[in-house]
Motif scaffolding. Sequence first.
Motif, short mmCIF file in Angstrom:
data_model
loop_
_atom_site.label_atom_id
_atom_site.label_comp_id
_atom_site.label_asym_id
_atom_site.label_seq_id
_atom_site.Cartn_x
_atom_site.Cartn_y
_atom_site.Cartn_z
N CYS A 63 -17.76 43.23 -82.03
CA CYS A 63 -17.33 43.95 -80.83
C CYS A 63 -17.78 43.25 -79.57
CB CYS A 63 -17.94 45.35 -80.82
SG CYS A 63 -16.99 46.49 -81.79
N ASP A 121 -15.72 46.41 -74.92
CA ASP A 121 -14.88 47.26 -75.75
C ASP A 121 -15.15 48.73 -75.46
OD1 ASP A 121 -13.29 45.54 -77.14
OD2 ASP A 121 -14.74 45.22 -78.75
N GLN A 161 -7.33 49.64 -72.26
CA GLN A 161 -7.43 49.98 -73.69
C GLN A 161 -8.86 50.18 -74.16
OE1 GLN A 161 -4.55 50.48 -74.63
NE2 GLN A 161 -3.23 49.09 -73.48
N SER A 162 -9.85 49.96 -73.27
CA SER A 162 -11.24 50.11 -73.70
C SER A 162 -11.60 51.57 -73.90
CB SER A 162 -12.18 49.51 -72.65
OG SER A 162 -11.87 48.15 -72.43
N LYS A 184 -10.54 52.20 -81.30
CA LYS A 184 -10.05 51.06 -80.52
C LYS A 184 -9.67 49.89 -81.44
CE LYS A 184 -10.63 48.15 -76.63
NZ LYS A 184 -10.61 46.81 -77.23
N ARG A 185 -10.50 49.66 -82.46
CA ARG A 185 -10.18 48.61 -83.41
C ARG A 185 -8.81 48.81 -84.05
NH1 ARG A 185 -13.87 44.80 -85.04
NH2 ARG A 185 -14.85 44.33 -83.07
N SER A 224 -6.22 50.54 -82.87
CA SER A 224 -5.08 50.29 -81.97
C SER A 224 -4.98 48.80 -81.64
CB SER A 224 -5.17 51.15 -80.71
OG SER A 224 -6.27 50.80 -79.94
N ASP A 225 -6.12 48.10 -81.53
CA ASP A 225 -6.07 46.65 -81.32
C ASP A 225 -5.32 45.97 -82.46
OD1 ASP A 225 -7.47 46.86 -78.99
OD2 ASP A 225 -9.36 46.05 -79.76
N ARG A 226 -5.61 46.44 -83.66
CA ARG A 226 -4.97 45.80 -84.82
C ARG A 226 -3.48 46.11 -84.87
NH1 ARG A 226 -8.84 46.61 -89.94
NH2 ARG A 226 -6.96 45.99 -91.06
N ARG A 253 -1.63 46.58 -82.28
CA ARG A 253 -1.02 45.73 -81.25
C ARG A 253 -0.91 44.28 -81.70
NH1 ARG A 253 -3.91 49.22 -77.87
NH2 ARG A 253 -2.49 50.45 -76.61
N SER A 254 -1.97 43.77 -82.33
CA SER A 254 -1.92 42.35 -82.68
C SER A 254 -0.97 42.13 -83.86
CB SER A 254 -3.32 41.79 -82.94
OG SER A 254 -3.72 42.06 -84.25
N GLU A 303 3.32 49.67 -72.24
CA GLU A 303 3.11 49.27 -73.63
C GLU A 303 4.36 48.58 -74.18
OE1 GLU A 303 0.02 50.33 -75.23
OE2 GLU A 303 0.68 48.80 -76.62
#
Lengths: 458, 458
Positions: free
Chosen positions: A153, A200, A229-230, A276-277, A279-281, A283-284, B124
């Motif tokens: 993180c 984060d 997004q944090s 958060k992890r 949603s980050d994933r 998105r990526s 988004e």
Amino acid sequence: MLVVDDVATNRLLLRAKLSSAYYDVVVAENGAQALQMARSEQPDMVMLDVLMPDMDGFEVCEALKAREETAHIPVIMVTALDTPEERIRGLDAGADDFLSKPFNDLALFARVRNLMRMKMMFDELRLRDMTSRELGIADFVGDIGADMDLDTCGPILLAPPSDAQGALWAEQLSARLAIPTIVTHSEREATNLARMELPDCFVVHQSLAEGGDGLRLVSALRSRPETRQSAVILVVENGDVHVAAKGLDLGASDYIESPFDISELIARIRSQLRRKRYSDRLRSNLRNGLKLAAIDPLTGIYNRRYASQHVLRVMERAHDTDGVFAVMMIDLDKFKSINDRFGHDAGDAVLKEFSRRLQENIRGVDLVARFGGEEFFVAMPDVDQTAAAAAAERIRRAIEGGSMPLPDGGAVEVTVSIGVAIATAADTDPEAIIKRADSALYRSKEAGRNRVSFAQAA
Amino acid sequence: MLVVDDVATNRLLLRAKLSSAYYDVVVAENGAQALQMARSEQPDMVMLDVLMPDMDGFEVCEALKAREETAHIPVIMVTALDTPEERIRGLDAGADDFLSKPFNDLALFARVRNLMRMKMMFDELRLRDMTSRELGIADFVGDIGADMDLDTCGPILLAPPSDAQGALWAEQLSARLAIPTIVTHSEREATNLARMELPDCFVVHQSLAEGGDGLRLVSALRSRPETRQSAVILVVENGDVHVAAKGLDLGASDYIESPFDISELIARIRSQLRRKRYSDRLRSNLRNGLKLAAIDPLTGIYNRRYASQHVLRVMERAHDTDGVFAVMMIDLDKFKSINDRFGHDAGDAVLKEFSRRLQENIRGVDLVARFGGEEFFVAMPDVDQTAAAAAAERIRRAIEGGSMPLPDGGAVEVTVSIGVAIATAADTDPEAIIKRADSALYRSKEAGRNRVSFAQAA
């Protein structure tokens, strides 16, 4: 909205309250029924009583978060006790918030609005992710509840009410959490560091040192794309429901009442980082899914679709600067016979090795693409005929100079034919430039292969 | 948030009001400055005075909506006059809402929250869209302000306060708008029809016939995935700011005060439909972008990546039902010589025509893919050896039976070699099944081409 409680009067009370605020409510009487209804009804939120016979609220919450179809649904735990221990247990089970009876309407509806907003965003991302999975282009992301690795993180940025408090928070957190913390000493410093360090997670007290305002900081963090997004956890002075509600409406992810048990803060941080992890994933994965549309699956280099778009941009830049650029078409000589003699696996290995060597022999600004079969393409910005000739000759020799290893341990000699076209400011059609290079390539083939030919200027 | 007003005291007043609610505020004194700041600061919202020297608010709004970098930023027009004519002009210029001085805080902040939520969703989607464009896989979507074709819209569903009002709305709308309308006569009917007809836009009165509640209907529409993206315009009785604010918080897209000028309702409907069209296009571009990762660009059929994923699913289903399925590898015979004799364009034309004929000769449930070069693949669920042999032979004959037209007007005779493998419940690895078909294909080639061979069972 799904209300779960074993006591009928409690169900009726909460249902009436939510219905009067125009939320659609369905009810369940026990854990098993709740799990089944969460799956079939796909509610936007679950309000879950902690104390129930058979399965208690914690178990139901864990079960909801463990299943892919329900893991994304926010859960509010409803409790009569409301102790830090209970809250920590709930957070560890994946709960998003707690409400204690009797309900404070302001707190309830601010939280409901906040979770609804978050869920809508997740739904949007999840929908795309499902498309990717159906198309076989995305890995399974996993669910929110799954324990993700929090070691990598970004830092946690602390915006405390005083330097003394800040030092205390940092000390207590670092003793229990393997994530670096940054202590800030004013609202301005927090705003500036947020942009540089990209934390984060933020922990923001409602009143900051030097008269700073925690709510204003929350709003500023949310209005900037870098920190939107944090996770932001607001620390409110005991019982100040108005500040908590305002903070949630401004986009805080969660709040905690001060004075707090450090274990509860850690549980809330972990819960927010997990979310958060996730949603980050999502998105990526989406970004990677889109990238796949530009990549040749066998060699991992760009495909023709992307290369055409790229040449258009190179051409536009050349127009702006009155510059030139070169494109090459490259064909592996007698490739068909490799497939025929050694099989498709050998052919694939040769194509991969060839694109590796090709990439080694061009500049970083050049673009390599596979157009299909054994046909490759290179675009070289700011390159004139002399430089292009040198580059093409270097590539030709790099292939001629070393045989290609085959999967069975053998090797095969390969040569390439190359056609080069130089584009000038007069060129307006990328496809015409590529066609000129293709004609030059054809002449290299005609003239006996393993050589470089140049196209006539447009 | 960007506040634009030529009068300093107005700027200060609005800035103070927004700052006290913790919004970040920047100000501009005239239209030119506003346009420049909107581009450089990328605010979440613009509050735009109508009456300004040089460029008035309408012109500034139009200019903001006409530029790609600013078209997505919501605009609230601030006016002292507030006539229907002015509102219609503003809506036509692309404004999202109007506020008349002096401000009602409840209305102001409900609208700001509503537009913020909408903008976050757009951001988004836009972010992904930019990725797609960089990769050359998405067409340019166009901006919100651009006049989109509204002829193909779904119906507008009307939920009026009485049957008489409903008949009047429908009559007035259909006289001026080429979009069908559906009049509902109760809240329940509206809820049911919403699901069946999937309207693009709803017009909902706060009090529905038979004691129905408009706000409850808004909330229900927002909680269902099918209607979540639709536009919802709430009709509130003159001056009832509380209902308007509540409606916006529940997710209404816009509201209009009753009694209204029908021209204003039409302008609001058009404005909402434009916005919906824009987000629909962003979403479908994203979906198409992801799909491209599964599609062979030349022939438009699936690629190897997708086919592998698909075979995995077919295999899992075969396991569940104890069934069999067949896969085919198909190779165009001596394809290289077509490229050599007639050029790459001719080769591409043959590949396209071949995949067309291939698709004509399989069932709807079968999957056709191009694995690369002249190598194609077919997966056929629930097909045994006899049926697979018939299908393969049908394909072989369909290719042998008619020459392929070439781009220059000529034609070329083509044949195919086919390898077929039958998978059973014992198979666990999709790649192994494909490899068996590939070996069978190789034997077809060895035996003289233009024929079908079968793989040994696993």
